[in-house]
Scaffold this active site. Structure first.
Site, PDB file in Angstrom:
ATOM      1  N   ARG A 149      36.140  27.995  36.493  1.00  0.00           N
ATOM      2  CA  ARG A 149      35.366  29.050  35.831  1.00  0.00           C
ATOM      3  C   ARG A 149      34.040  29.330  36.506  1.00  0.00           C
ATOM      4  NH1 ARG A 149      35.295  27.894  29.392  1.00  0.00           N
ATOM      5  NH2 ARG A 149      36.886  29.407  28.802  1.00  0.00           N
ATOM      6  N   LYS A 201      42.412  32.008  31.057  1.00  0.00           N
ATOM      7  CA  LYS A 201      41.707  32.214  32.324  1.00  0.00           C
ATOM      8  C   LYS A 201      41.840  33.660  32.827  1.00  0.00           C
ATOM      9  CE  LYS A 201      40.010  32.201  36.290  1.00  0.00           C
ATOM     10  NZ  LYS A 201      38.812  31.746  36.910  1.00  0.00           N
ATOM     11  N   CYS A 255      38.842  37.039  42.515  1.00  0.00           N
ATOM     12  CA  CYS A 255      39.168  36.711  41.128  1.00  0.00           C
ATOM     13  C   CYS A 255      39.357  37.958  40.288  1.00  0.00           C
ATOM     14  CB  CYS A 255      38.039  35.876  40.539  1.00  0.00           C
ATOM     15  SG  CYS A 255      37.415  34.656  41.689  1.00  0.00           S
ATOM     16  N   ARG A 322      36.010  38.451  50.825  1.00  0.00           N
ATOM     17  CA  ARG A 322      37.367  38.760  50.376  1.00  0.00           C
ATOM     18  C   ARG A 322      37.400  39.959  49.430  1.00  0.00           C
ATOM     19  NH1 ARG A 322      39.396  33.034  48.376  1.00  0.00           N
ATOM     20  NH2 ARG A 322      37.251  33.036  47.632  1.00  0.00           N
TER      21      ARG A 322
HETATM   22  N1  SAJ Z   1      30.305  43.596  39.567  1.00  0.00           N
HETATM   23  C1  SAJ Z   1      29.906  44.886  39.225  1.00  0.00           C
HETATM   24  N2  SAJ Z   1      29.115  45.061  38.122  1.00  0.00           N
HETATM   25  C2  SAJ Z   1      28.711  44.020  37.357  1.00  0.00           C
HETATM   26  C3  SAJ Z   1      29.133  42.722  37.678  1.00  0.00           C
HETATM   27  C4  SAJ Z   1      29.944  42.537  38.804  1.00  0.00           C
HETATM   28  O1  SAJ Z   1      30.249  45.864  39.898  1.00  0.00           O
HETATM   29  O2  SAJ Z   1      27.968  44.265  36.381  1.00  0.00           O
HETATM   30  C5  SAJ Z   1      31.151  43.384  40.748  1.00  0.00           C
HETATM   31  C6  SAJ Z   1      30.538  42.444  41.791  1.00  0.00           C
HETATM   32  O3  SAJ Z   1      29.651  43.131  42.635  1.00  0.00           O
HETATM   33  C7  SAJ Z   1      31.768  41.914  42.481  1.00  0.00           C
HETATM   34  C8  SAJ Z   1      32.810  41.833  41.361  1.00  0.00           C
HETATM   35  O4  SAJ Z   1      32.332  42.700  40.351  1.00  0.00           O
HETATM   36  O5  SAJ Z   1      32.234  42.795  43.476  1.00  0.00           O
HETATM   37  C9  SAJ Z   1      33.043  40.453  40.798  1.00  0.00           C
HETATM   38  O6  SAJ Z   1      31.831  39.745  40.728  1.00  0.00           O
HETATM   39  P1  SAJ Z   1      31.405  38.824  39.491  1.00  0.00           P
HETATM   40  O7  SAJ Z   1      30.058  38.295  39.785  1.00  0.00           O
HETATM   41  O8  SAJ Z   1      31.555  39.551  38.203  1.00  0.00           O
HETATM   42  O9  SAJ Z   1      32.523  37.684  39.428  1.00  0.00           O
HETATM   43  P2  SAJ Z   1      33.177  36.692  40.514  1.00  0.00           P
HETATM   44  O10 SAJ Z   1      34.424  37.340  41.016  1.00  0.00           O
HETATM   45  O11 SAJ Z   1      32.204  36.220  41.502  1.00  0.00           O
HETATM   46  O12 SAJ Z   1      33.555  35.452  39.560  1.00  0.00           O
HETATM   47  C10 SAJ Z   1      34.399  35.649  38.441  1.00  0.00           C
HETATM   48  C11 SAJ Z   1      33.765  34.988  37.210  1.00  0.00           C
HETATM   49  N3  SAJ Z   1      34.503  35.373  36.012  1.00  0.00           N
HETATM   50  C12 SAJ Z   1      33.896  35.918  34.946  1.00  0.00           C
HETATM   51  O13 SAJ Z   1      32.710  36.152  34.902  1.00  0.00           O
HETATM   52  C13 SAJ Z   1      34.756  36.214  33.769  1.00  0.00           C
HETATM   53  C14 SAJ Z   1      33.780  33.460  37.390  1.00  0.00           C
HETATM   54  O14 SAJ Z   1      33.293  32.831  36.222  1.00  0.00           O
HETATM   55  C15 SAJ Z   1      35.197  32.969  37.717  1.00  0.00           C
HETATM   56  O15 SAJ Z   1      35.206  31.564  37.951  1.00  0.00           O
HETATM   57  C16 SAJ Z   1      35.656  33.665  38.974  1.00  0.00           C
HETATM   58  O16 SAJ Z   1      35.673  35.080  38.728  1.00  0.00           O
HETATM   59  C17 SAJ Z   1      37.052  33.157  39.345  1.00  0.00           C
HETATM   60  O17 SAJ Z   1      37.159  32.423  40.334  1.00  0.00           O
HETATM   61  O18 SAJ Z   1      38.003  33.441  38.631  1.00  0.00           O
END
Ligand code: SAJ
Length: 406
Positions: A149, A201, A255, A322
């Site tokens: 997570r 998840k 993710c 990625r």
């Molecule tokens: N993003 C937006 N707007 C936002 C937030 C994020 O455009 O307000 C974009 C980011 O720039 C990025 C993508 O979304 O391109 C994903 O980024 P993120 O920071 O939301 O999440 P990840 O992919 O780094 O990590 C997520 C997390 N999951 C959740 O918040 C529900 C993390 O807790 C998980 O462990 C991870 O996925 C995973 O490995 O599954």
């Protein structure tokens, strides 16, 4: 002894954290170069607090090897990509790891899967795969699913303070796994069955995808009528029950842009909203291209090689590229036979795309229109230089006059 299988973005931090917390840990990866780097003290990616954690783990005698160990506890953190065409989980790495584990493990060993898997994977694929090898699950071998997570950029903190889910077939195994996670996790550890752990998840990441899609759709609506989406979101979020996320140039990473597809792939008739959200987020790089085209037209620019994309990673202050929105955008430009756009990212030291610069000032010298695709803290130190360019800021990090937004 715990044998952690797969030492990538998830496996490495968890192996180090387990070792720091007093567990005897051996980290295994089939990638010889990676093992060699780790043995030489060279970390394979950047993450806040990872170097300090590595030092402590090495002092506690963590070992790195390409060999699977004979032991009673395995933690599997191998890649679980999806197959682009069918949107289903590619189980290759997972089944390969399981095959190797069962060829060496102790009788009655527990295998904890940390990798994200699509709901139903254990019942539909993993159990039959293991049973086919003549193993009795619940006797010769035990299975548990403890989906990771942690968020890149804050992984080490979240390993310690995020609540965890443990899915297992019975209470005894669940408690055994819980004891391991309790050695470092200070938050609540919820015990459930494996199917619920798998589903929760994927649901977590799908929830975030849908909410980002809402913000992105708002950005498009506001653009159509020339309104400031950030101002609208800022005001709406003052409502006690509203918490809209931020729009951006797309959703990347391994993710959030992947997991919702597992639900779409498995439940095609039931996933309307999830599919639309995915498509909305996937459409954002195209939206950025349209913005670039309009701004170029406005400034009578006709040479795409005078445009520079800042940021190649999937989000700010990480080095992971990625599925990044910038790569998605480049792929689309390529399809439109449009070449020559320039790219720079302070976190990406290797050249992975054409026309990639490694010096920010040279990059700025060669462009007229700067498109901020990622809000790395780095750029905030260069606002005086950036201010002289035409700027399209898709991440809302600049606040000087004349900036174009999403
Ligand atoms: N993003 C937006 N707007 C936002 C937030 C994020 O455009 O307000 C974009 C980011 O720039 C990025 C993508 O979304 O391109 C994903 O980024 P993120 O920071 O939301 O999440 P990840 O992919 O780094 O990590 C997520 C997390 N999951 C959740 O918040 C529900 C993390 O807790 C998980 O462990 C991870 O996925 C995973 O490995 O599954």
């Amino acid at each position: 002894m715990i044998n952690v299988i797969g030492l990538g973005y998830i496996g490495l931090p968890i192996a180090l954290m387990l070792a720091k917390s007093g567990n005897v840990v051996v980290g295994t990866d089939i990638n010889k170069k990676l093992i060699q780097s780790l043995r030489n003290g060279k970390l394979t990616f950047e993450e806040k607090g990872l170097e300090e954690l590595y030092e402590t783990a090495v002092n506690n005698d963590i070992k790195f090897t390409t060999e699977y160990q004979k032991t009673d506890t395995y933690l599997v953190a191998v890649p679980t990509p999806y197959i682009k065409k069918t949107k289903k989980l590619d189980q290759r790495y997972l089944l390969n790891a399981l095959e190797r584990i069962i060829s060496v493990c102790d009788y009655g060993a527990t295998v904890i899967i940390e990798s994200t898997i699509s709901p139903g994977t254990v019942d539909k694929h993993i159990r039959p795969f293991i049973e086919q090898k003549g193993f009795v699950i619940g006797q010769d071998i035990h299975l548990a699913h403890a989906p990771e997570r942690i968020i890149p950029g804050n992984m080490i903190y979240e390993l310690e303070f995020n609540s965890r889910t443990i899915g297992a077939d019975n209470k005894e195994i669940a408690e055994k796994v819980k004891r391991i996670y309790s050695s470092f996790c200070k938050a609540e550890i919820v015990i459930t069955d494996i199917r619920s752990a798998e589903m929760s998840k994927v649901v977590e990441n799908t929830y975030r995808d849908i909410n980002i899609a809402f913000a992105n759709e708002l950005a498009k609506i506001c653009r159509a009528d020339n309104m400031d989406v950030y101002e609208i979101i800022r005001i709406a979020n003052k409502h006690p029950r509203v918490n809209i996320l931020q729009p951006g140039p797309g959703v990347g990473g391994h993710c959030i842009s992947v997991d919702p597809w597992f639900l779409v792939g498995d439940y095609p008739d039931l996933t309307n909203m999830i599919l639309i959200a995915r498509k909305t987020n996937d459409s954002m790089p195209e939206h950025v291209i349209n913005r670039i085209r309009d701004i170029m037209r406005e400034h009578s620019m006709n040479d795409i090689s005078r445009v520079g994309l800042y940021g190649l990673t999937y989000k700010e202050d990480v080095d992971d590229t990625r599925e990044s929105p910038t790569l998605q955008l480049l792929e689309r430009l390529d399809k439109h036979l449009s070449y020559g756009i320039k790219v720079y990212d302070p976190f990406v030291k290797e050249t992975i795309v054409e026309n990639q610069y490694h010096d920010f000032e040279n990059f700025l010298d060669d462009i007229e229109l700067l498109v901020i695709m990622v809000g790395h803290v780095h750029i905030k130190g260069y606002f005086d230089l950036v201010e002289n360019k035409i700027v399209l800021d898709t991440k809302n990090v600049c606040d000087f006059n004349g900036i174009y937004k999403l």
